[in-house]
Design a protein around this motif. Structure first.
Motif, PDB file in Angstrom:
ATOM      1  N   LEU A 277      -1.240  17.588  -0.212  1.00 15.23           N
ATOM      2  CA  LEU A 277      -1.225  16.131  -0.129  1.00 15.23           C
ATOM      3  C   LEU A 277      -0.638  15.532  -1.389  1.00 15.23           C
ATOM      4  O   LEU A 277      -0.962  15.965  -2.491  1.00 15.23           O
ATOM      5  CB  LEU A 277      -2.645  15.594   0.063  1.00 15.23           C
ATOM      6  N   GLU A 278       0.184  14.518  -1.218  1.00 14.71           N
ATOM      7  CA  GLU A 278       0.773  13.816  -2.357  1.00 14.71           C
ATOM      8  C   GLU A 278       0.698  12.319  -2.089  1.00 14.71           C
ATOM      9  O   GLU A 278       0.965  11.865  -0.974  1.00 14.71           O
ATOM     10  CB  GLU A 278       2.232  14.234  -2.515  1.00 14.71           C
ATOM     11  N   TYR A 279       0.317  11.547  -3.102  1.00 18.53           N
ATOM     12  CA  TYR A 279       0.266  10.095  -2.979  1.00 18.53           C
ATOM     13  C   TYR A 279       1.557   9.506  -3.517  1.00 18.53           C
ATOM     14  O   TYR A 279       1.986   9.844  -4.620  1.00 18.53           O
ATOM     15  CB  TYR A 279      -0.924   9.529  -3.752  1.00 18.53           C
ATOM     16  N   ALA A 280       2.180   8.634  -2.736  1.00 18.62           N
ATOM     17  CA  ALA A 280       3.407   7.950  -3.154  1.00 18.62           C
ATOM     18  C   ALA A 280       3.129   6.448  -3.138  1.00 18.62           C
ATOM     19  O   ALA A 280       2.990   5.848  -2.072  1.00 18.62           O
ATOM     20  CB  ALA A 280       4.555   8.294  -2.224  1.00 18.62           C
ATOM     21  N   PRO A 281       3.061   5.840  -4.322  1.00 14.82           N
ATOM     22  CA  PRO A 281       2.819   4.392  -4.354  1.00 14.82           C
ATOM     23  C   PRO A 281       4.048   3.626  -3.879  1.00 14.82           C
ATOM     24  O   PRO A 281       5.170   4.145  -3.912  1.00 14.82           O
ATOM     25  CB  PRO A 281       2.546   4.120  -5.834  1.00 14.82           C
TER      26      PRO A 281
ATOM     27  N   MET B 204       0.847  -1.175   0.000  1.00 12.60           N
ATOM     28  CA  MET B 204       0.000   0.000   0.000  1.00 12.60           C
ATOM     29  C   MET B 204       0.890   1.236   0.000  1.00 12.60           C
ATOM     30  O   MET B 204       1.869   1.302   0.721  1.00 12.60           O
ATOM     31  CB  MET B 204      -0.903  -0.004   1.229  1.00 12.60           C
ATOM     32  N   GLY B 205       0.524   2.203  -0.798  1.00 11.33           N
ATOM     33  CA  GLY B 205       1.259   3.465  -0.857  1.00 11.33           C
ATOM     34  C   GLY B 205       1.014   4.299   0.386  1.00 11.33           C
ATOM     35  O   GLY B 205       0.445   3.838   1.371  1.00 11.33           O
ATOM     36  N   LYS B 206       1.468   5.538   0.335  1.00 13.80           N
ATOM     37  CA  LYS B 206       1.275   6.427   1.481  1.00 13.80           C
ATOM     38  C   LYS B 206       0.983   7.839   1.003  1.00 13.80           C
ATOM     39  O   LYS B 206       1.269   8.196  -0.133  1.00 13.80           O
ATOM     40  CB  LYS B 206       2.491   6.411   2.393  1.00 13.80           C
ATOM     41  N   ILE B 207       0.413   8.619   1.895  1.00 13.13           N
ATOM     42  CA  ILE B 207       0.133  10.028   1.640  1.00 13.13           C
ATOM     43  C   ILE B 207       1.236  10.847   2.299  1.00 13.13           C
ATOM     44  O   ILE B 207       1.542  10.673   3.478  1.00 13.13           O
ATOM     45  CB  ILE B 207      -1.241  10.453   2.207  1.00 13.13           C
ATOM     46  N   ILE B 208       1.835  11.736   1.525  1.00 12.53           N
ATOM     47  CA  ILE B 208       2.877  12.627   2.031  1.00 12.53           C
ATOM     48  C   ILE B 208       2.266  14.011   2.206  1.00 12.53           C
ATOM     49  O   ILE B 208       1.613  14.524   1.297  1.00 12.53           O
ATOM     50  CB  ILE B 208       4.069  12.689   1.054  1.00 12.53           C
ATOM     51  N   LEU B 209       2.460  14.579   3.377  1.00 13.77           N
ATOM     52  CA  LEU B 209       1.922  15.912   3.668  1.00 13.77           C
ATOM     53  C   LEU B 209       2.964  16.970   3.339  1.00 13.77           C
ATOM     54  O   LEU B 209       4.116  16.863   3.751  1.00 13.77           O
ATOM     55  CB  LEU B 209       1.519  16.001   5.142  1.00 13.77           C
ATOM     56  N   ARG B 210       2.560  17.986   2.615  1.00 10.13           N
ATOM     57  CA  ARG B 210       3.450  19.065   2.182  1.00 10.13           C
ATOM     58  C   ARG B 210       3.095  20.402   2.821  1.00 10.13           C
ATOM     59  O   ARG B 210       3.383  21.460   2.272  1.00 10.13           O
ATOM     60  CB  ARG B 210       3.397  19.207   0.658  1.00 10.13           C
TER      61      ARG B 210
END
Length: 75
Positions: A64-68, A1-7
């Motif tokens: 918000l950024e999604y990183a697979p 599972m990917g993750k959400i990166i907070l910017r």
């Protein structure tokens, strides 16, 4: 599972806004914004996200950024 990166930290720096100033504009405690900024949360209310976007004049995608995950073959 990917993750959400907070910017949030990057957007705040771009806008030259301190955590204290954002806290006042959004109506969320400093400690809670700090946790958000440092990625130590597992959820965010849409009302909080809307208030942050309004205060920083940005879109949710700026925060918000999604990183697979890397494919199995890359591990």
């Amino acid at each position: 599972m990917g993750k959400i990166i907070l910017r949030l930290d990057r957007v705040m720096a771009d806008r030259k806004m301190s955590l204290n100033e954002l806290s006042e504009k959004v109506g969320v405690a400093n400690v809670n914004l700090s946790k958000l900024k440092n990625g130590h949360i597992s959820a965010i209310r849409f009302s909080t996200l809307i208030a942050i976007c309004e205060a920083l004049h940005c879109q949710p995608g700026d925060l918000l950024e999604y990183a697979p995950d890397a494919p199995e073959s890359d591990r």
